[in-house]
Design a protein around this motif. Structure first.
Motif, PDB file in Angstrom:
ATOM      1  N   SER A 128       0.839  -1.190   0.000  1.00  0.00           N
ATOM      2  CA  SER A 128       0.000   0.000   0.000  1.00  0.00           C
ATOM      3  C   SER A 128       0.874   1.239   0.000  1.00  0.00           C
ATOM      4  O   SER A 128       2.081   1.173   0.208  1.00  0.00           O
ATOM      5  N   ARG A 130       0.693   5.780   0.874  1.00  0.00           N
ATOM      6  CA  ARG A 130       0.001   6.758   1.718  1.00  0.00           C
ATOM      7  C   ARG A 130      -0.014   8.126   1.049  1.00  0.00           C
ATOM      8  O   ARG A 130       1.029   8.621   0.612  1.00  0.00           O
ATOM      9  N   ASP A 131      -1.197   8.716   0.959  1.00  0.00           N
ATOM     10  CA  ASP A 131      -1.357  10.059   0.402  1.00  0.00           C
ATOM     11  C   ASP A 131      -0.530  11.039   1.231  1.00  0.00           C
ATOM     12  O   ASP A 131      -0.666  11.097   2.451  1.00  0.00           O
ATOM     13  N   GLU A 136      -4.254   9.221   3.804  1.00  0.00           N
ATOM     14  CA  GLU A 136      -5.076   8.081   3.420  1.00  0.00           C
ATOM     15  C   GLU A 136      -4.201   6.962   2.850  1.00  0.00           C
ATOM     16  O   GLU A 136      -3.300   7.217   2.049  1.00  0.00           O
ATOM     17  N   VAL A 138      -3.814   3.641   0.579  1.00  0.00           N
ATOM     18  CA  VAL A 138      -4.447   3.109  -0.628  1.00  0.00           C
ATOM     19  C   VAL A 138      -3.655   1.891  -1.109  1.00  0.00           C
ATOM     20  O   VAL A 138      -2.424   1.946  -1.187  1.00  0.00           O
ATOM     21  N   THR A 151      -0.136   8.081  -7.630  1.00  0.00           N
ATOM     22  CA  THR A 151      -1.028   9.179  -7.278  1.00  0.00           C
ATOM     23  C   THR A 151      -2.248   8.621  -6.561  1.00  0.00           C
ATOM     24  O   THR A 151      -2.796   7.594  -6.963  1.00  0.00           O
ATOM     25  N   SER A 152      -2.698   9.314  -5.530  1.00  0.00           N
ATOM     26  CA  SER A 152      -3.869   8.880  -4.772  1.00  0.00           C
ATOM     27  C   SER A 152      -5.145   9.200  -5.538  1.00  0.00           C
ATOM     28  O   SER A 152      -5.129   9.976  -6.505  1.00  0.00           O
ATOM     29  N   ARG A 154      -7.257  11.198  -4.779  1.00  0.00           N
ATOM     30  CA  ARG A 154      -7.480  12.642  -4.673  1.00  0.00           C
ATOM     31  C   ARG A 154      -6.510  13.440  -5.541  1.00  0.00           C
ATOM     32  O   ARG A 154      -6.527  14.668  -5.539  1.00  0.00           O
ATOM     33  N   MET A 158       1.763   9.926  -3.636  1.00  0.00           N
ATOM     34  CA  MET A 158       1.782   9.024  -2.488  1.00  0.00           C
ATOM     35  C   MET A 158       3.203   8.547  -2.214  1.00  0.00           C
ATOM     36  O   MET A 158       4.006   8.374  -3.129  1.00  0.00           O
ATOM     37  N   ASN A 161       4.032   3.211   2.174  1.00  0.00           N
ATOM     38  CA  ASN A 161       3.369   3.139   3.474  1.00  0.00           C
ATOM     39  C   ASN A 161       4.205   2.310   4.449  1.00  0.00           C
ATOM     40  O   ASN A 161       3.784   1.264   4.938  1.00  0.00           O
TER      41      ASN A 161
END
Length: 243
Positions: A128, A130-131, A136, A138, A151-152, A154, A158, A161
């Motif tokens: 995963s 993280r934004d 967040e 993802v 890219t997240s 949104r 990113m 994680n």
């Protein structure tokens, strides 16, 4: 304490906490962080690839490294140790807690966290991202379609994680682990060198609470002198003997 006593203590315990490190995933062919720095990557220090400063300086380089590790962990499969811990969770139910220092996601793929207990990944997860703006988390797409840096949803860049050098462990995860180990009747410390704190300190939470702490590791570690019992074997065989 001998093996029979350790086995009996684990069987009788209703509250069991487990800490796993790189030794558990080694049997699945997952190299440790430093062992993975071979070939092209051998010329980089860990701090060149796994720190906020490195990421700020060259996010493309850092993502190239993590994209390769992501591909490797998806190709790996859970081994006997992962499966035995998932079975132990099904036996103990809500009294079971597993904290792992590994970021490969193999415990979850083996069923940990799905048998009534709790799984906490102290150092994050390679599968995963993280934004950077919202925090967040993802799931990453398939390695063949992964574009780095990703890219997240949104539209923000990113980051991996994972917990980097110089960063703190997630507070909620660490607090949950400390509480579980403090309450545990038996704790298992499996495949970890015992040198990375605060994770290595979890064993002492159980000892201070009067619990039994059993180590499974082919080599002696810095925690060995304090253990109630140590099994000198790889994770899968040690767990099989204990269970």
């Amino acid at each position: 304490m001998d093996l029979a006593s350790a086995r009996a203590a684990l069987a009788a315990a209703s509250r069991v906490a487990v800490l796993t490190g790189a030794g558990v995933s080694a049997e699945s062919g997952i190299p440790t962080f430093r062992d993975a720095q071979s070939g092209h990557w051998a010329r980089f220090r860990p701090e060149d690839l796994a720190s906020p400063a490195a990421y700020e300086r060259d996010p493309e380089l850092v993502w190239d490294w993590y994209a390769g590790r992501y591909r490797d962990v998806l190709a790996a499969q859970p081994n006997g140790a992962h499966r035995l811990l998932a079975e132990l969770e099904r036996q103990k139910g809500a009294g079971f807690f597993l904290a792992t220092q590994n970021v490969d996601g193999l415990h979850g793929r083996a069923g940990s966290g799905q048998g009534g207990g709790q799984l906490v990944e102290l150092h994050g997860n390679l599968v995963s991202a993280r934004d950077e703006h919202t925090g967040e988390v993802v799931p990453l797409p398939d390695p063949d379609t992964l574009v780095t840096p990703p890219t997240s949803p949104r539209g923000h860049r990113m980051r991996p994680n994972v917990v980097w050098f110089g960063e703190y462990l997630p507070e909620e995860a660490l607090n949950a682990a400390q509480a579980a180990f403090a309450a545990a009747e038996v704790a298992l410390i499996i495949g970890t060198s015992g040198v990375v704190y605060p994770a290595a300190g979890l064993a002492f939470e159980t000892l201070e609470g009067g619990g039994t702490v059993i180590e499974i590791n082919p080599d002696a570690t810095e925690l060995t002198p304090y253990m109630s019992f140590s099994l000198r074997d790889v994770a899968s065989r040690g767990l099989a003997a204990l269970l």
